[in-house]
Design a protein around this motif. Structure first.
Motif, PDB file in Angstrom:
ATOM      1  N   THR A 179      15.801   0.124 -46.972  1.00 34.52           N
ATOM      2  CA  THR A 179      16.221  -0.664 -48.309  1.00 34.52           C
ATOM      3  C   THR A 179      17.515  -0.041 -48.893  1.00 34.52           C
ATOM      4  O   THR A 179      17.766   1.008 -49.026  1.00 34.52           O
ATOM      5  CB  THR A 179      14.987  -0.251 -49.308  1.00 34.52           C
ATOM      6  OG1 THR A 179      13.600  -0.697 -48.684  1.00 34.52           O
ATOM      7  CG2 THR A 179      15.325  -0.890 -50.570  1.00 34.52           C
ATOM      8  N   PRO A 180      18.207  -1.344 -49.375  1.00 36.37           N
ATOM      9  CA  PRO A 180      19.656  -0.827 -49.744  1.00 36.37           C
ATOM     10  C   PRO A 180      19.577   0.034 -51.260  1.00 36.37           C
ATOM     11  O   PRO A 180      18.620   0.126 -51.887  1.00 36.37           O
ATOM     12  CB  PRO A 180      20.138  -2.058 -50.380  1.00 36.37           C
ATOM     13  CG  PRO A 180      19.667  -3.032 -49.424  1.00 36.37           C
ATOM     14  CD  PRO A 180      18.197  -2.475 -49.253  1.00 36.37           C
ATOM     15  N   LYS A 207      21.501  -6.758 -55.897  1.00 37.90           N
ATOM     16  CA  LYS A 207      21.254  -8.081 -55.904  1.00 37.90           C
ATOM     17  C   LYS A 207      22.093  -9.080 -54.786  1.00 37.90           C
ATOM     18  O   LYS A 207      21.632  -9.566 -54.197  1.00 37.90           O
ATOM     19  CB  LYS A 207      21.178  -8.739 -57.230  1.00 37.90           C
ATOM     20  CG  LYS A 207      19.845  -8.428 -58.147  1.00 37.90           C
ATOM     21  CD  LYS A 207      19.963  -9.008 -59.580  1.00 37.90           C
ATOM     22  CE  LYS A 207      18.853  -8.541 -60.346  1.00 37.90           C
ATOM     23  NZ  LYS A 207      18.928  -9.118 -61.706  1.00 37.90           N
ATOM     24  N   GLY A 208      23.160  -8.631 -54.833  1.00 32.79           N
ATOM     25  CA  GLY A 208      24.368  -9.170 -54.053  1.00 32.79           C
ATOM     26  C   GLY A 208      23.998  -8.906 -52.673  1.00 32.79           C
ATOM     27  O   GLY A 208      23.897  -9.701 -51.688  1.00 32.79           O
ATOM     28  N   LEU A 264      22.690 -11.570 -49.691  1.00 37.39           N
ATOM     29  CA  LEU A 264      23.479 -11.607 -48.365  1.00 37.39           C
ATOM     30  C   LEU A 264      22.355 -11.358 -47.134  1.00 37.39           C
ATOM     31  O   LEU A 264      22.493 -12.190 -46.123  1.00 37.39           O
ATOM     32  CB  LEU A 264      24.564 -10.518 -48.532  1.00 37.39           C
ATOM     33  CG  LEU A 264      25.520 -10.452 -47.163  1.00 37.39           C
ATOM     34  CD1 LEU A 264      26.326 -12.017 -46.961  1.00 37.39           C
ATOM     35  CD2 LEU A 264      26.427  -9.339 -47.221  1.00 37.39           C
ATOM     36  N   ASN A 265      21.497 -10.394 -47.356  1.00 32.21           N
ATOM     37  CA  ASN A 265      20.645 -10.005 -46.253  1.00 32.21           C
ATOM     38  C   ASN A 265      19.594 -10.966 -45.947  1.00 32.21           C
ATOM     39  O   ASN A 265      19.403 -11.418 -44.922  1.00 32.21           O
ATOM     40  CB  ASN A 265      19.642  -8.645 -46.476  1.00 32.21           C
ATOM     41  CG  ASN A 265      20.503  -7.433 -46.552  1.00 32.21           C
ATOM     42  OD1 ASN A 265      21.637  -7.438 -45.841  1.00 32.21           O
ATOM     43  ND2 ASN A 265      20.150  -6.574 -47.214  1.00 32.21           N
ATOM     44  N   ASP A 301      19.775 -17.296 -41.075  1.00 35.73           N
ATOM     45  CA  ASP A 301      20.882 -17.868 -40.184  1.00 35.73           C
ATOM     46  C   ASP A 301      20.238 -17.248 -38.740  1.00 35.73           C
ATOM     47  O   ASP A 301      20.292 -17.996 -37.711  1.00 35.73           O
ATOM     48  CB  ASP A 301      22.091 -17.055 -40.397  1.00 35.73           C
ATOM     49  CG  ASP A 301      22.876 -17.763 -41.608  1.00 35.73           C
ATOM     50  OD1 ASP A 301      22.240 -18.999 -41.885  1.00 35.73           O
ATOM     51  OD2 ASP A 301      23.931 -17.331 -42.147  1.00 35.73           O
ATOM     52  N   THR A 302      19.860 -16.045 -38.492  1.00 36.07           N
ATOM     53  CA  THR A 302      19.264 -15.524 -37.453  1.00 36.07           C
ATOM     54  C   THR A 302      18.127 -16.182 -37.186  1.00 36.07           C
ATOM     55  O   THR A 302      17.912 -16.531 -36.083  1.00 36.07           O
ATOM     56  CB  THR A 302      18.770 -14.170 -37.522  1.00 36.07           C
ATOM     57  OG1 THR A 302      20.191 -13.224 -38.127  1.00 36.07           O
ATOM     58  CG2 THR A 302      18.476 -13.374 -36.392  1.00 36.07           C
ATOM     59  N   ASP A 303      17.261 -16.505 -38.119  1.00 34.38           N
ATOM     60  CA  ASP A 303      15.840 -17.388 -37.675  1.00 34.38           C
ATOM     61  C   ASP A 303      16.288 -18.458 -37.284  1.00 34.38           C
ATOM     62  O   ASP A 303      15.443 -19.000 -36.307  1.00 34.38           O
ATOM     63  CB  ASP A 303      14.969 -17.390 -39.007  1.00 34.38           C
ATOM     64  CG  ASP A 303      14.324 -16.017 -39.254  1.00 34.38           C
ATOM     65  OD1 ASP A 303      14.437 -15.016 -38.307  1.00 34.38           O
ATOM     66  OD2 ASP A 303      13.968 -15.639 -40.280  1.00 34.38           O
ATOM     67  N   THR A 304      17.260 -19.281 -37.887  1.00 29.73           N
ATOM     68  CA  THR A 304      17.447 -20.755 -37.140  1.00 29.73           C
ATOM     69  C   THR A 304      18.209 -20.520 -36.078  1.00 29.73           C
ATOM     70  O   THR A 304      17.735 -21.476 -35.325  1.00 29.73           O
ATOM     71  CB  THR A 304      18.588 -21.350 -38.335  1.00 29.73           C
ATOM     72  OG1 THR A 304      18.012 -21.285 -39.809  1.00 29.73           O
ATOM     73  CG2 THR A 304      19.059 -22.485 -38.090  1.00 29.73           C
ATOM     74  N   LYS A 305      18.802 -19.654 -35.691  1.00 32.74           N
ATOM     75  CA  LYS A 305      19.548 -19.528 -34.357  1.00 32.74           C
ATOM     76  C   LYS A 305      18.355 -19.375 -33.326  1.00 32.74           C
ATOM     77  O   LYS A 305      18.652 -20.019 -32.010  1.00 32.74           O
ATOM     78  CB  LYS A 305      20.563 -18.545 -34.190  1.00 32.74           C
ATOM     79  CG  LYS A 305      21.718 -18.921 -35.056  1.00 32.74           C
ATOM     80  CD  LYS A 305      22.917 -17.862 -34.893  1.00 32.74           C
ATOM     81  CE  LYS A 305      24.144 -18.008 -35.724  1.00 32.74           C
ATOM     82  NZ  LYS A 305      25.014 -17.159 -35.584  1.00 32.74           N
TER      83      LYS A 305
END
Length: 473
Positions: A312-313, A451-452, A456-457, A463-467
């Motif tokens: 966790t960040p 939050k930023g 981003l995560n 994007d990873t799931d879409t690919k």
């Protein structure tokens, strides 16, 4: 004489004195580093082997002329000082002088000081609630402790105390100043201080009290974002820290999206407590190591497998009041790239003190090592530099005239969700927690960064799931 053990133990010296990080070590450990010539001869006789005796370097021998000078001064004081002086008092003064001239953290512990050392391990002691040191002959506030009379009265890190009631501090030793700051709970002490940015001295009245320090405090500062404040490192701080994390995750009902660890004005404490806290957040790697002249002062601490926050960040807040053990934690998380360090440069206390018992009631506290971050940085007198410099500031939100929107235009096309009652805003539903961040610019900056990172995560994950779905088709 009290028998001491041949293993290192930790013990936090608080007593509203110097911010410090040190270990309790047996007095015999120092002597065991070098074997005397007689011992070497005895072992040679017992083994029947030839023994080569290396005689000490003449330059390393005791300076006899200086020792004669010492005894001459001692005799002169005994014979000619205006008032009769006790032999024991003179000898203790000589010991204090030897240690105090080494560095600000080495000192002689008389019976009362030794008792206060043991008393302070419980996190409860009498006084004002400030950590102090000496600077240019004045008492400097390293940090006020949370929820104590000094902090509530407005004492700030960096303040120089120039008078205690009507007594000037210039020329006092730290021990004498600390004794004046202590007193009966409920009594008033007036501090005259010089503060950066102020042209004239400031007088602050502080009511003495029994100081009970809570090491770890926690709360949610926004939906999914936790806040843990470590005020000092006591023996059980590592356990308290993990309990605080469990409490926050239970309150949220799932893993946190981000965590702020607040080490501002944390003066330090027990070395192993800082190590335990870092270990909870690191999956592997070095946390801190110490280097000194004797073998027993060379220690290394590494993390065991298992990050309780599972990546966790984290943002760690530090300032000029963050010292010693808090710098160990911040430095470890910074070097291991586990957290973003934000705020201002820390205090720079990078040395370790060893408490060496002399008898049942006396001891010396002596600097025996420097500590280093995993990347080999000594922060002595330089401190931890934040990854993102954020100075304290006061924010004032400006009221602006509302803008007209498309929905205000006559004859506009109807929107998909138009007419539905808007959900309660996140800010309205978390008014109490958001107000904490709105009052604290550095905390707000840390929260915005988390939050930023979370946005981003999530985008990267999408994007990873879409690919992955495209590949599967």
């Amino acid at each position: 004489m009290k028998r001491v053990r041949n293993n290192l133990q930790t013990f936090p010296l608080r007593s509203i004195a110097l911010a410090t990080c040190f270990v309790l070590s047996p007095g015999l450990a120092l002597a065991q580093e070098k074997e005397p010539v007689a011992q070497q001869l005895l072992e040679g006789v017992q083994s029947g082997e030839r023994v080569e005796i290396k005689l000490p370097d003449p330059e390393q021998q005791l300076p006899l002329d200086d020792l004669r000078k010492f005894t001459e001064v001692f005799s002169r004081i005994k014979d000619a000082y205006v008032e009769e002086v006790d032999d024991r008092q003179l000898l203790e003064s000589a010991i204090k002088g030897m240690l105090s001239d080494l560095d600000p953290h080495s000192t002689y512990l008389a019976p009362k000081d030794y008792e206060e050392l043991e008393e302070s391990t419980s996190g409860e002691f009498g006084g004002l609630g400030i950590e102090v040191g000496m600077e240019n002959g004045f008492v400097k506030v390293i940090s006020p402790i949370d929820d104590t009379p000094a902090q509530k009265a407005g004492v700030q890190a960096g303040d120089l105390i120039i008078k205690l009631d009507e007594k000037p501090v210039k020329g006092m030793g730290l021990e004498e100043a600390v004794k004046l700051m202590r007193g009966k709970p409920g009594s008033i002490l007036t501090l005259t201080i010089m503060r950066e940015g102020e042209s004239a001295p400031i007088e602050i009245e502080v009511k003495r009290d029994i100081i009970k320090v809570t090491s770890v405090k926690s709360r949610m500062v926004d939906n999914g974002y936790g806040y843990v404040r470590i005020t000092q490192f006591q023996a059980d701080t590592g356990d308290q820290f993990q309990k605080a994390l469990n409490k926050l995750e239970a309150e949220r009902g799932s893993d946190l999206d981000g965590l702020v660890i607040d080490l501002r004005n944390n003066p330090g404490g027990v070395l192993q407590a800082a190590v335990a806290t870092a270990d909870a957040l690191l999956d592997e790697g070095l946390i801190v190591y110490t280097e000194g002249r004797i073998q027993s002062s060379r220690l290394r601490f590494s993390a065991k497998a298992g990050d309780v926050m599972a990546g966790t960040p984290i943002v760690v807040l530090i300032n000029g009041g963050s010292a010693s053990a808090s710098e160990i934690l911040a430095g470890a998380l910074q070097d291991q790239e586990r957290a973003v360090i934000m705020g201002t440069q820390s205090f720079g206390k990078g040395s370790v003190q060893t408490v060496i018992p002399l008898d049942e009631t006396h001891a010396i506290k002596m600097t025996t090592a420097r500590y280093y971050t995993p990347n080999g940085r000594s922060i002595q007198a330089t401190g931890i530099k934040p990854d993102i410099l954020v100075r304290p500031a006061e924010l004032k939100e400006l009221d602006s005239q509302p803008f007209f929107t498309e929905a205000d235009l006559t004859g506009h096309l109807e929107g998909q969700n138009e007419g539905k009652k808007p959900a309660q805003s996140e800010e309205q539903s978390n008014a109490d927690t958001v107000s904490l961040a709105s009052r604290d610019y550095q905390l707000r900056s840390a929260l915005n960064l988390l939050k930023g990172l979370q946005i981003l995560n999530r985008k990267n994950q999408t994007d990873t799931d879409t690919k992955a779905q495209g590949t599967a088709q």
